[in-house]
Structures are given as structure tokens and as C-alpha cells.
Write a protein that holds these residues in place. Structure first.
Motif, PDB file in Angstrom:
ATOM      1  N   ARG A 134       0.833  -1.200   0.000  1.00 11.93           N
ATOM      2  CA  ARG A 134       0.000   0.000   0.000  1.00 11.93           C
ATOM      3  C   ARG A 134       0.865   1.246   0.000  1.00 11.93           C
ATOM      4  N   ILE A 135       1.939   1.214   0.817  1.00 13.67           N
ATOM      5  CA  ILE A 135       2.803   2.378   0.931  1.00 13.67           C
ATOM      6  C   ILE A 135       3.563   2.614  -0.369  1.00 13.67           C
ATOM      7  N   ASP A 136       4.001   1.503  -1.018  1.00 18.13           N
ATOM      8  CA  ASP A 136       4.818   1.620  -2.215  1.00 18.13           C
ATOM      9  C   ASP A 136       3.993   1.904  -3.462  1.00 18.13           C
ATOM     10  N   GLU A 137       2.671   1.728  -3.396  1.00 19.11           N
ATOM     11  CA  GLU A 137       1.808   1.971  -4.561  1.00 19.11           C
ATOM     12  C   GLU A 137       1.526   3.472  -4.659  1.00 19.11           C
ATOM     13  N   PRO A 138       2.175   4.158  -5.595  1.00 17.26           N
ATOM     14  CA  PRO A 138       2.056   5.625  -5.662  1.00 17.26           C
ATOM     15  C   PRO A 138       0.644   6.117  -5.951  1.00 17.26           C
ATOM     16  N   THR A 139      -0.164   5.290  -6.656  1.00 17.04           N
ATOM     17  CA  THR A 139      -1.502   5.759  -7.014  1.00 17.04           C
ATOM     18  C   THR A 139      -2.479   5.689  -5.845  1.00 17.04           C
ATOM     19  N   LEU A 140      -2.027   5.163  -4.704  1.00 16.67           N
ATOM     20  CA  LEU A 140      -2.892   5.123  -3.520  1.00 16.67           C
ATOM     21  C   LEU A 140      -2.512   6.188  -2.498  1.00 16.67           C
ATOM     22  N   ASP A 183      -5.013  14.838  -6.591  1.00 24.21           N
ATOM     23  CA  ASP A 183      -4.813  15.324  -7.963  1.00 24.21           C
ATOM     24  C   ASP A 183      -5.871  14.749  -8.905  1.00 24.21           C
ATOM     25  N   VAL A 184      -6.229  13.461  -8.709  1.00 24.37           N
ATOM     26  CA  VAL A 184      -7.258  12.836  -9.537  1.00 24.37           C
ATOM     27  C   VAL A 184      -8.589  13.576  -9.370  1.00 24.37           C
ATOM     28  N   ALA A 185      -8.933  13.876  -8.119  1.00 26.77           N
ATOM     29  CA  ALA A 185     -10.190  14.583  -7.848  1.00 26.77           C
ATOM     30  C   ALA A 185     -10.197  15.955  -8.518  1.00 26.77           C
ATOM     31  N   LYS A 186      -9.047  16.621  -8.510  1.00 26.64           N
ATOM     32  CA  LYS A 186      -8.947  17.948  -9.138  1.00 26.64           C
ATOM     33  C   LYS A 186      -9.123  17.846 -10.652  1.00 26.64           C
ATOM     34  N   LEU A 187      -8.506  16.830 -11.252  1.00 25.12           N
ATOM     35  CA  LEU A 187      -8.616  16.642 -12.700  1.00 25.12           C
ATOM     36  C   LEU A 187     -10.061  16.344 -13.109  1.00 25.12           C
ATOM     37  N   LEU A 188     -10.751  15.542 -12.291  1.00 25.30           N
ATOM     38  CA  LEU A 188     -12.159  15.253 -12.574  1.00 25.30           C
ATOM     39  C   LEU A 188     -12.990  16.531 -12.485  1.00 25.30           C
ATOM     40  N   LYS A 189     -12.705  17.330 -11.476  1.00 27.88           N
ATOM     41  CA  LYS A 189     -13.457  18.569 -11.283  1.00 27.88           C
ATOM     42  C   LYS A 189     -13.274  19.521 -12.466  1.00 27.88           C
ATOM     43  N   GLU A 190     -12.078  19.507 -13.058  1.00 36.08           N
ATOM     44  CA  GLU A 190     -11.821  20.369 -14.212  1.00 36.08           C
ATOM     45  C   GLU A 190     -12.718  19.999 -15.395  1.00 36.08           C
ATOM     46  N   LYS A 191     -13.136  18.738 -15.437  1.00 35.31           N
ATOM     47  CA  LYS A 191     -14.052  18.276 -16.484  1.00 35.31           C
ATOM     48  C   LYS A 191     -15.500  18.291 -15.994  1.00 35.31           C
ATOM     49  N   ASP A 192     -15.732  18.954 -14.879  1.00 30.73           N
ATOM     50  CA  ASP A 192     -17.075  19.080 -14.299  1.00 30.73           C
ATOM     51  C   ASP A 192     -17.645  17.712 -13.903  1.00 30.73           C
ATOM     52  N   ILE A 193     -16.766  16.791 -13.513  1.00 33.62           N
ATOM     53  CA  ILE A 193     -17.184  15.489 -13.006  1.00 33.62           C
ATOM     54  C   ILE A 193     -17.095  15.536 -11.479  1.00 33.62           C
ATOM     55  N   THR A 194     -18.238  15.380 -10.824  1.00 36.99           N
ATOM     56  CA  THR A 194     -18.301  15.515  -9.369  1.00 36.99           C
ATOM     57  C   THR A 194     -18.190  14.155  -8.693  1.00 36.99           C
TER      58      THR A 194
END
Length: 281
Positions: A30-36, A43-54
Motif C-alpha cells: 500500500r505504501i509503495d503503490e504511488p496511485t494510492l 490530484d485525480v479529484a482535481k482533474l475530474l473537477k476540471e471536467k465538471d465530473i463531481t
């Protein structure tokens, strides 16, 4: 020395050691998995928000794995359905290859390849003058019982009311995990069940060997390329078994497929009832 007692102590010690090592290994993954990591998820949440995905749900933070499941489409013969729906009193007509139509009064039942079921009722009599959501759900469950469909392997995953019509969608589940794509859908109003559609999958066999797939934060980045889901709200992100009939087509006719392999995937449910399955990443 009591060797029997000593061996028992050693066995217990080995078990405890394995549990501790397993826990340590899992947490190191879990610690070594960067996407977790929290920064990546943020950052993922921010990118979704930029596309108006809530995001109206938490992004799972697990290293996902499931076995491969062999699934088979639920099959019921036209004769069996005539008995369940009309007590064998409706006349059946073969409309096309694999398509049988039953009619009785203002009711119609269309059976395609023994697995796609569509029921329509144009009766105008109002039987439920004070219909609400709870009663609509009750009507749908009673309908399933009367027509010989089990309720034990389904979950109500979407419900909406529009102009007095209740739209209910049930999804297939196995041990709490969705099996896609299959559905049991209802349209119910004060007259009762007006429309019923069903295409159902049954589990046949589950492999013990598990397949690891991309983490949810990494997988849902795929949504950024799907313009048709911009502006939508994500209500649920869940692991599922996904069966794509196109990948198991018979003589270029996927509608003829009867069974195949369902692979691990992520199931994205939106607030409008639509779903996206992410299985190629």
C-alpha cells in the motif's frame, strides 16, 4: 519435555509469524503503490473537477484483485414465460429468428433468444392511487415473485421518479460484488408495472487464482477522455465481474452468446443511473 505441547506452541508461533509477515507485506504494498497516496488521489479529484465530473463517493484505496468468473445468461423458454406471465393463455407468434411475441389484451411479452425479456402493459386502470417509492419497490418485488424470478441475487442500484413514473434498476450481485452487464429494470406508475426488462447473468464457476488490476484512482483517470460523462456526478465506485459478450461472440453475432468469462473491472455508477465499466487499463 512435553513434545506434544511444544509442537502446538511452535505451530501457533508459525501461524502468528505468517500473519504478521502478511500484514507487513500488504501494508508495504500500500505504501509503495504511488496511485494510492493521498497526493495522487487529490490530484485525480482535481482533474475530474476540471471536467465538471463531481465525486459524491470516496475513491477506493485498495490493491484490487478478483478471480475470473464463468458466467451464463439466464435462459427461460417462451413456453415457461407464457405460463409465468399469462398462465398459458396467450398466443405466441414468432416475429423473427429467435424472437417470440405473446399478446393478451393490453399486455405484450417479447422474448429474444430466450434471455432478453421485455414486458409491456398498456392497461389504463389505476390500481395504486397513492403510489410512492416504497410501494413501487414492493410492486416490483411482488412482480418478480409472481413471474418466477429470484430476488436473492439482486440489488436496487438506481431509482427515480418522473411525472408519476418510478424507474427502478436492479443489478446482479454475487457475494456483495456486482456482475456486469446484466439488468432487471422496471417502469411503474399508478397502473402498476408498465414496462419490465431483464437480461440476467448467473455465476457458474469462480477461479481461485486472482487477477490484480489497476487501482481505482489510476483507473478512473480514463473518465477524463469520455466527453459524454462531463458534467455528471459519480455516486459509486465498486469492483465488479465484467462480462463483455462482444469478446465472446459466436460467428460475429454477440447476441447469440450464451456464456463466457467475466473479468475484474471497476464499475462507475453515476447519479443519473448510467454506468461505465473500466476494464482495459
Amino acid at each position: 519435555m512435553d513434545w506434544s505441547k511444544a509442537k502446538t506452541i511452535l505451530i501457533i508461533a508459525f501461524i502468528v509469524t505468517n500473519i504478521v509477515l502478511g500484514y507487513a507485506l500488504f501494508n508495504s504494498q500500500r505504501i509503495d503503490e504511488p496511485t494510492l497516496k493521498e497526493d495522487f488521489i487529490t490530484d485525480v479529484a482535481k482533474l475530474l473537477k476540471e471536467k465538471d465530473i463531481t465525486l459524491n463517493t470516496a475513491i477506493p484505496k485498495e490493491i484490487p484483485s478478483l478471480g475470473i468468473m464463468t458466467v451464463e445468461y439466464e435462459q427461460r423458454t417462451p413456453g415457461d414465460l407464457n405460463k409465468s406471465f399469462f398462465n398459458n393463455t396467450a398466443e405466441g407468434v414468432t416475429v423473427n429468428e429467435g424472437v417470440v411475441l405473446f399478446e393478451k389484451g393490453k399486455e405484450k411479452l417479447i422474448v429474444t433468444d430466450g434471455k432478453n425479456i421485455l414486458y409491456l402493459n398498456d392497461d389504463e386502470e389505476e390500481k395504486y392511487p397513492s403510489l410512492d417509492k416504497e410501494e413501487a419497490i414492493y410492486i416490483s418485488k411482488k412482480f418478480l415473485e409472481e413471474k418466477g424470478f429470484s430476488k436473492d441475487d439482486m440489488k436496487l442500484t438506481f431509482q427515480k421518479e418522473s411525472n408519476g413514473v418510478f424507474f427502478l434498476e436492479y443489478s446482479k450481485v454475487y457475494n456483495g460484488i456486482y456482475i456486469e452487464k446484466s439488468y432487471t429494470n422496471f417502469q411503474i406508475d399508478k397502473r402498476g408495472v408498465k414496462r419490465f426488462e431483464r437480461l440476467w447473468l448467473n455465476e457458474e464457476k469462480l477461479s481461485e487464482n486472482k487477477i490484480y488490476i489497476s487501482t481505482a484512482p489510476k483507473a478512473i483517470l480514463t473518465l477524463l477522455t469520455m466527453e459524454n460523462i462531463y458534467g455528471k456526478t459519480i455516486d459509486d465506485i465498486s469492483l465488479c465481474y465484467y462480462f463483455d459478450p462482444v469478446k465472446h461472440k459466436e460467428v460475429d453475432e454477440p447476441e447469440k452468446t450464451k456464456q463466457g468469462k467475466a473479468v475484474p473491472a471497476w464499475r462507475i455508477q453515476f447519479s443519473d443511473g448510467n454506468e461505465v465499466i473500466l476494464d482495459e487499463y
